[in-house]
Motif scaffolding. Sequence first.
Motif, PDB file in Angstrom:
ATOM      1  N   MET A   1       0.838  -1.195   0.000  1.00 44.62           N
ATOM      2  CA  MET A   1       0.000   0.000   0.000  1.00 44.62           C
ATOM      3  C   MET A   1       0.884   1.261   0.000  1.00 44.62           C
ATOM      4  SD  MET A   1      -2.942   1.335   2.676  1.00 44.62           S
ATOM      5  CE  MET A   1      -2.745  -0.043   3.732  1.00 44.62           C
ATOM      6  N   ARG A   2       0.504   2.260  -0.836  1.00 47.06           N
ATOM      7  CA  ARG A   2       1.237   3.528  -0.876  1.00 47.06           C
ATOM      8  C   ARG A   2       0.728   4.471   0.217  1.00 47.06           C
ATOM      9  NH1 ARG A   2       5.493   3.535  -4.618  1.00 47.06           N
ATOM     10  NH2 ARG A   2       5.145   1.579  -5.700  1.00 47.06           N
ATOM     11  N   ASP A   3       1.558   5.475   0.572  1.00 50.14           N
ATOM     12  CA  ASP A   3       1.108   6.444   1.571  1.00 50.14           C
ATOM     13  C   ASP A   3       0.042   7.376   0.986  1.00 50.14           C
ATOM     14  OD1 ASP A   3       2.736   5.612   3.690  1.00 50.14           O
ATOM     15  OD2 ASP A   3       4.471   6.599   2.783  1.00 50.14           O
ATOM     16  N   TYR A   4       0.337   7.898  -0.225  1.00 50.78           N
ATOM     17  CA  TYR A   4      -0.580   8.878  -0.820  1.00 50.78           C
ATOM     18  C   TYR A   4      -1.023   8.416  -2.201  1.00 50.78           C
ATOM     19  CZ  TYR A   4       1.060  12.039   2.797  1.00 50.78           C
ATOM     20  OH  TYR A   4       1.360  12.602   4.003  1.00 50.78           O
ATOM     21  N   LEU A   5      -2.301   8.609  -2.474  1.00 47.38           N
ATOM     22  CA  LEU A   5      -2.811   8.449  -3.834  1.00 47.38           C
ATOM     23  C   LEU A   5      -3.102   9.846  -4.361  1.00 47.38           C
ATOM     24  CD1 LEU A   5      -5.475   5.600  -3.502  1.00 47.38           C
ATOM     25  CD2 LEU A   5      -3.105   5.415  -4.318  1.00 47.38           C
ATOM     26  N   VAL A   6      -2.525  10.178  -5.506  1.00 51.11           N
ATOM     27  CA  VAL A   6      -2.849  11.438  -6.171  1.00 51.11           C
ATOM     28  C   VAL A   6      -3.745  11.077  -7.350  1.00 51.11           C
ATOM     29  CG1 VAL A   6      -1.930  13.452  -7.395  1.00 51.11           C
ATOM     30  CG2 VAL A   6      -0.667  12.492  -5.454  1.00 51.11           C
ATOM     31  N   ILE A   7      -4.911  11.719  -7.433  1.00 48.44           N
ATOM     32  CA  ILE A   7      -5.902  11.364  -8.456  1.00 48.44           C
ATOM     33  C   ILE A   7      -5.873  12.392  -9.576  1.00 48.44           C
ATOM     34  CG2 ILE A   7      -8.328  10.765  -8.869  1.00 48.44           C
ATOM     35  CD1 ILE A   7      -6.750   9.118  -6.655  1.00 48.44           C
ATOM     36  N   GLY A   8      -5.446  11.973 -10.768  1.00 48.47           N
ATOM     37  CA  GLY A   8      -5.388  12.872 -11.915  1.00 48.47           C
ATOM     38  C   GLY A   8      -3.970  13.363 -12.148  1.00 48.47           C
ATOM     39  N   ALA A   9      -3.381  12.935 -13.288  1.00 54.10           N
ATOM     40  CA  ALA A   9      -1.995  13.314 -13.608  1.00 54.10           C
ATOM     41  C   ALA A   9      -1.972  14.532 -14.523  1.00 54.10           C
ATOM     42  CB  ALA A   9      -1.272  12.141 -14.259  1.00 54.10           C
ATOM     43  N   GLY A  10      -2.754  15.567 -14.168  1.00 53.57           N
ATOM     44  CA  GLY A  10      -2.796  16.778 -14.991  1.00 53.57           C
ATOM     45  C   GLY A  10      -1.727  17.768 -14.568  1.00 53.57           C
ATOM     46  N   SER A  11      -1.969  19.037 -14.912  1.00 52.87           N
ATOM     47  CA  SER A  11      -0.977  20.078 -14.622  1.00 52.87           C
ATOM     48  C   SER A  11      -0.654  20.113 -13.134  1.00 52.87           C
ATOM     49  CB  SER A  11      -1.513  21.438 -15.070  1.00 52.87           C
ATOM     50  OG  SER A  11      -1.731  21.420 -16.454  1.00 52.87           O
ATOM     51  N   ALA A  12      -1.680  20.125 -12.289  1.00 50.90           N
ATOM     52  CA  ALA A  12      -1.442  20.184 -10.844  1.00 50.90           C
ATOM     53  C   ALA A  12      -0.982  18.832 -10.303  1.00 50.90           C
ATOM     54  CB  ALA A  12      -2.714  20.634 -10.127  1.00 50.90           C
ATOM     55  N   GLY A  13      -1.590  17.746 -10.787  1.00 51.01           N
ATOM     56  CA  GLY A  13      -1.311  16.421 -10.229  1.00 51.01           C
ATOM     57  C   GLY A  13       0.123  15.966 -10.435  1.00 51.01           C
ATOM     58  N   CYS A  14       0.700  16.287 -11.596  1.00 50.36           N
ATOM     59  CA  CYS A  14       2.097  15.888 -11.843  1.00 50.36           C
ATOM     60  C   CYS A  14       3.031  16.614 -10.884  1.00 50.36           C
ATOM     61  CB  CYS A  14       2.495  16.202 -13.287  1.00 50.36           C
ATOM     62  SG  CYS A  14       1.671  15.158 -14.486  1.00 50.36           S
ATOM     63  N   VAL A  15       2.769  17.920 -10.674  1.00 49.35           N
ATOM     64  CA  VAL A  15       3.614  18.681  -9.757  1.00 49.35           C
ATOM     65  C   VAL A  15       3.423  18.137  -8.343  1.00 49.35           C
ATOM     66  CG1 VAL A  15       4.169  20.980  -8.888  1.00 49.35           C
ATOM     67  CG2 VAL A  15       3.375  20.710 -11.248  1.00 49.35           C
ATOM     68  N   MET A  16       2.165  17.921  -7.968  1.00 44.48           N
ATOM     69  CA  MET A  16       1.857  17.399  -6.628  1.00 44.48           C
ATOM     70  C   MET A  16       2.612  16.093  -6.359  1.00 44.48           C
ATOM     71  SD  MET A  16       0.155  17.148  -3.774  1.00 44.48           S
ATOM     72  CE  MET A  16      -1.072  18.435  -3.791  1.00 44.48           C
TER      73      MET A  16
END
Length: 493
Positions: A1-16
């Motif tokens: 299991m990962r610590d964080y899931l980031v949803i959406g690899a868009g402009s903000a998501g890639c940076v996040m």
Amino acid sequence: MRDYLVIGAGSAGCVMAAELARRGAGSVMLLEAGPAETHPLVSIPFGLVWLMNGPRDWAFKTTPQTHAGGREISVPRGRMVGGSGSINSMVWFRGRQDDFDNWGVDGWSYADVAPAFDAVEQELHPVRLTKAHPLSHGLEPLFGNTSPTPEAQSGGLLSHNKTRYRRRSAARAYLRRRNDVEVRTGCEVDRILWNNDRAAGVVLADGTEVRAAKGVVLCAGSVASPAILMRSGIGPKDHLSQLGIDPRLDSPDIGENLHDHPGVGLHFEGPRSGYGLEPAQWLSWALAPLNYALAASGPLSSPTVEAGLFFNARGNSDQPDVQTHFIPFHLAHKPPKYQAKAGYFADVCLCRPKSRGRLRLASKDPKAPPLIDLGLFADDSDLDTMVAGIGRLRELLKDADFGKHRAPEVHPGETVTGEALKTHIRNSAGTAYHPVGTVRLGGPLSERLSVNGVRGLWVADASVMPQVTSANTNAPSMMIGWRGAQFISEEAA
Ligand SMILES: Cc1cc2nc3c(=O)[nH]c(=O)nc-3n(C[C@H](O)[C@H](O)[C@H](O)COP(=O)(O)OP(=O)(O)OC[C@H]3O[C@@H](n4cnc5c(N)ncnc54)[C@H](O)[C@@H]3O)c2cc1C
């Protein structure tokens, strides 16, 4: 299991995702509904023309717009790694400094956000366009300056997040050199998985569950982030109940405050003016791939929007309220899309529209597109400013240094003014593709981007802007992703 899931690899998501990993907040998995961004048309600056309305575009439509001729207006959104930043025109603006001050949210003044812009710009390297079409240079003398900025009346060639040859998106700048972010494509998120009041992971549209140890960050953009929240039971209680969604948290502001920069264009047409498929240019189009490959010049190297203006619509102040995107290409104003003509295009977009709409779900089915009501021209003053803006743009373009490339306005045509122009705008305006505001800071979100009333859930993308910035929204979206990663990392420490 990962610590964080980031949803959406868009402009903000890639940076996040990249910043969470770089800062050592924990392990990160980035879930993206669309495919990778490896298609060659994503890299080639002009490629966006062929990407729109294809499988890498969500290609949403609005609900019929009551004050805009009852039309359903296009809402393109990138559907691949890089998000809308993989199909946009790469125009780079931070916005006005007082845009952020006017948000009135603690910790989001321009002084607060400037370091995040600085950091993002060190990765994206926005640069002023070289090898522009001669027409685009024609805007440079209009205000005696050559760097357009929403801070003052200004015009000239724009800065873009591209190298000489290629798009330089958040995906390319932030993700490609990190092997500590696991990117999973083809993963469309339906809703949040809850452990009491804590976000414990997500459920994908195919029913698969993906769990996270520390939390979930929504970076799915202004359309999908509020939709995911609503399907997860966070939103206006009555609306959720009507759709058979168990309301976990009554949050009436989710989906409200939707707005975009409305825009309407003037089309100019004439032989040997801008790029186009007129017979005289057939040979140069045939050589365009070679020209691009050997010299990074010609139409394929153009990001389409090459130059721009900021000006006051009524000309009674030096504070711009209108932005113009200048495209030195023939754009058809009626079918067919491809015509044997040459020409150019310039639009009037409102920097700070007053109209507001809202986003709602059509059903709890994640495959059902949401109901997107942009509320275009719900506030009459927006239409008045557009009419004034077109009048002023026509005057300004008369003074542009277009030389032998100048062509007459063919649509709507210079004789269309006053009430007729108002009607034309209602019946033909679109937007600059900058929807924002549906999960606004200071409303359902804390100043540190966490969703109020639950734990382990953040939103960081264009949806959090309380008011749209005065220019294009890609750079501000990345700034928001960067700041979100900073806040989450600080909490994790
Ligand atoms: C055609 C076009 C031209 C534009 N031109 C410019 C320009 O020149 N300059 C500028 O500054 N701005 C421009 N913009 C706007 C700018 O690109 C956006 O404001 C910015 O990219 C928004 O970033 P975001 O991270 O909020 O959303 P996005 O970049 O749209 O990212 C959202 C991501 O989430 C994914 N996603 C959505 N739903 C789900 C789900 N359920 N599960 C998993 N993943 C999901 C999407 O596929 C996407 O990858 C343009 C936009 C478009 C569409």
